[in-house]
Design an enzyme around this catalytic site. Structure first.
Site, PDB file in Angstrom:
ATOM      1  N   HIS A 157       0.852  -1.184   0.000  1.00 25.81           N
ATOM      2  CA  HIS A 157       0.000   0.000   0.000  1.00 25.81           C
ATOM      3  C   HIS A 157       0.894   1.242   0.000  1.00 25.81           C
ATOM      4  O   HIS A 157       2.043   1.202   0.457  1.00 25.81           O
ATOM      5  CB  HIS A 157      -0.887   0.037   1.242  1.00 25.81           C
ATOM      6  CG  HIS A 157      -1.964  -0.997   1.241  1.00 25.81           C
ATOM      7  ND1 HIS A 157      -3.078  -0.894   0.431  1.00 25.81           N
ATOM      8  CD2 HIS A 157      -2.095  -2.158   1.932  1.00 25.81           C
ATOM      9  CE1 HIS A 157      -3.861  -1.953   0.632  1.00 25.81           C
ATOM     10  NE2 HIS A 157      -3.283  -2.733   1.535  1.00 25.81           N
ATOM     11  N   CYS A 199      -0.252   2.562  -4.412  1.00 27.27           N
ATOM     12  CA  CYS A 199      -1.022   3.740  -4.800  1.00 27.27           C
ATOM     13  C   CYS A 199      -0.123   4.970  -4.744  1.00 27.27           C
ATOM     14  O   CYS A 199       0.709   5.112  -3.845  1.00 27.27           O
ATOM     15  CB  CYS A 199      -2.207   3.931  -3.856  1.00 27.27           C
ATOM     16  SG  CYS A 199      -3.543   2.736  -4.083  1.00 27.27           S
TER      17      CYS A 199
END
Length: 470
Positions: A157, A199
């Site tokens: 992430h 991301c």
């Protein structure tokens, strides 16, 4: 007397020498490139938990590619929490798959750094070969030499300017780049390729990774863009998987990430001796962005650093393609045309909970517990969004708050002018408003913009306390 032919010959040699030097290598290095040097790799899955299945699946698949390519285990260093293969929720105990065809990629993967040993301190010191500072794990470090090639693959992430480690730990972009500069200064590699899946992963290098380090970085997305999980199990009959779907028992999880499976499935089928890193970038960028036009379930792969490095053959970093490689998952045709259900990485937890709720028997404890957890996560998300909006309104006014917090700097400019300010202000916000989750970190850009606007730490603390007390 020197003939004009000799002059031309001398001029040609000088020109060749200049061109080779421009690429960062002397003629001697160029001629001996194939004969010298060792291939090294560091593979990192920076998450834990069943809903993050895909990250460890990515790393395990990457290991199989490198191993089949001829890299030795002593030169491959693996970071993964190792809580997936034998997880109680795993429908195939002891097995991890990274694509719908279900080949096991877990078998044989070295467990160099697992559990709590997967952390930023160990990651940095492994790369810098600072063995005395490594805590736990196998103790294996990147003992590369000046002629060696290094491949780093990190899947996790992320958010603006940060990538994650387990248990809320984050690595900031400037910390990563400082580490890479130290590695370069040590003179212990020839060239380094870094693939990053997260991301907003472009923000880790955009405007801060300098040229001249012989480092080429490829990221899953632009600095302000999500990356996507792929091969995700269907949630409902109405909103179901299409194209390449995982086995039916893998409901609510994604087997891989879109950028990651794109480069790995490409590496599985291409001749890595004749295909360059740049050629892989072109194919992977095309596949990763393929669904953007119609479904908005993709991202724009980015390049940073010394792009001349990308003209090296893939084999220089991943080894040569093995004809007997048992983990080939797709053929060349399906690589360019395959499609799957994709879920943005910040929504994978919701996807899992929603699927679990939908598939639980009516009236069961399982359905009730999934419903409670789903509402809890939704409430937490709503709360952090509300807190950040309120903070922006207090600092910049109702009319300008949202605009300031969500503004994106032009390409080539770093996320923030003062990285210490960003780290400090994130801590201030978390002190008053609670720790930022994977979802909550989407607001790190807003906090960076608060730093860029010149807000003092005293005002940041006072307004954070006010924003989160109501």
């Amino acid at each position: 007397m020197i003939s004009r032919y000799n002059i031309v010959g001398i001029f040609f040699l000088i020109l060749v020498s200049i061109l080779v030097t421009i690429e960062g290598r002397s003629i001697t290095q160029f001629l001996n490139q194939k004969a010298k040097g060792t291939k090294w790799a560091v593979l990192v899955a920076g998450s834990n938990g069943w809903t993050n299945y895909r990250h460890q699946a990515n790393v395990c698949h990457a290991y199989q590619i490198l191993k089949a390519g001829g890299l030795k285990d002593e030169n491959i260093i693996v970071f993964m929490y190792d809580d997936i293969a034998n997880n109680t929720e795993n429908p195939r105990p002891g097995v991890i798959i990274n694509n719908p065809h279900g080949h096991d990629v877990y078998k044989g993967v070295p467990k160099d750094y697992v559990g709590d040993d997967v952390n930023a301190n160990n990651f940095f010191n492994v790369i810098l070969a600072n063995k005395s500072a490594v805590v736990g794990g196998s103790g294996k470090v990147l003992k590369s030499g000046p002629n060696d090639h290094i491949f780093i693959y990190y899947t996790d992430h992320g958010a603006s300017g940060v990538i994650s480690m387990p248990y809320y730990e984050v690595i900031y972009a400037h910390e990563l780049v400082i580490m890479l500069k130290k590695k370069h200064a040590s003179g212990t590699y020839d060239r380094l390729v870094f693939y990053l899946e997260a991301c907003e992963s472009g923000s880790m290098f955009d405007g801060i990774l300098p040229k001249g380090l012989n480092i080429y970085a490829m990221t899953a997305s632009k600095p302000d863009e999500n990356s996507y999980g792929t091969y995700c199990g269907e949630s409902t009959p109405v909103d179901s998987c299409w194209g390449q779907c995982p086995p039916p028992e893998f409901k609510g999880v994604c087997l891989g990430d879109l950028f990651s499976v794109s480069w790995m499935e490409d590496s599985d089928v291409q001749d890595r001796k004749t295909n360059s890193v740049h050629q892989q970038y072109s194919r992977v960028a095309k596949r990763t962005a393929a669904n953007l036009t119609y479904h908005n379930y993709g991202s724009h792969v980015q390049e940073y650093g010394d792009k001349v490095v990308s003209f090296d053959p893939l084999a220089a970093y991943m080894g040569e393609t093995s004809k007997n490689h048992s983990h080939n998952s797709v053929d060349a045709k399906s690589f360019s045309t395959s499609s799957s259900r994709n879920v943005d990485q910040r929504s994978t937890e919701l996807f899992y909970l929603f699927t679990k709720h939908q598939n639980a028997p009516e009236g069961s404890d399982e359905k009730y517990e999934a419903h409670v957890k789903l509402n809890e996560v939704m409430s937490q998300r709503s709360q952090v969004d509300s807190n950040v909006k309120h903070l922006g309104d207090l600092l910049f006014g109702v009319e300008k708050g949202n605009e300031v917090l969500h503004s994106v700097r032009p390409a080539g400019k770093p996320l923030v002018d003062n990285w210490d300010c960003l780290k400090s202000y994130v801590k201030i916000f978390e002190t008053h408003c609670g720790r930022l989750t994977v979802y909550g970190r989407k607001h790190v850009r807003g906090i960076a913009n608060i730093c860029n606007a010149g807000i003092t730490s005293e005002k940041m603390a006072a307004m954070s306390a006010q924003a989160c007390s109501s």
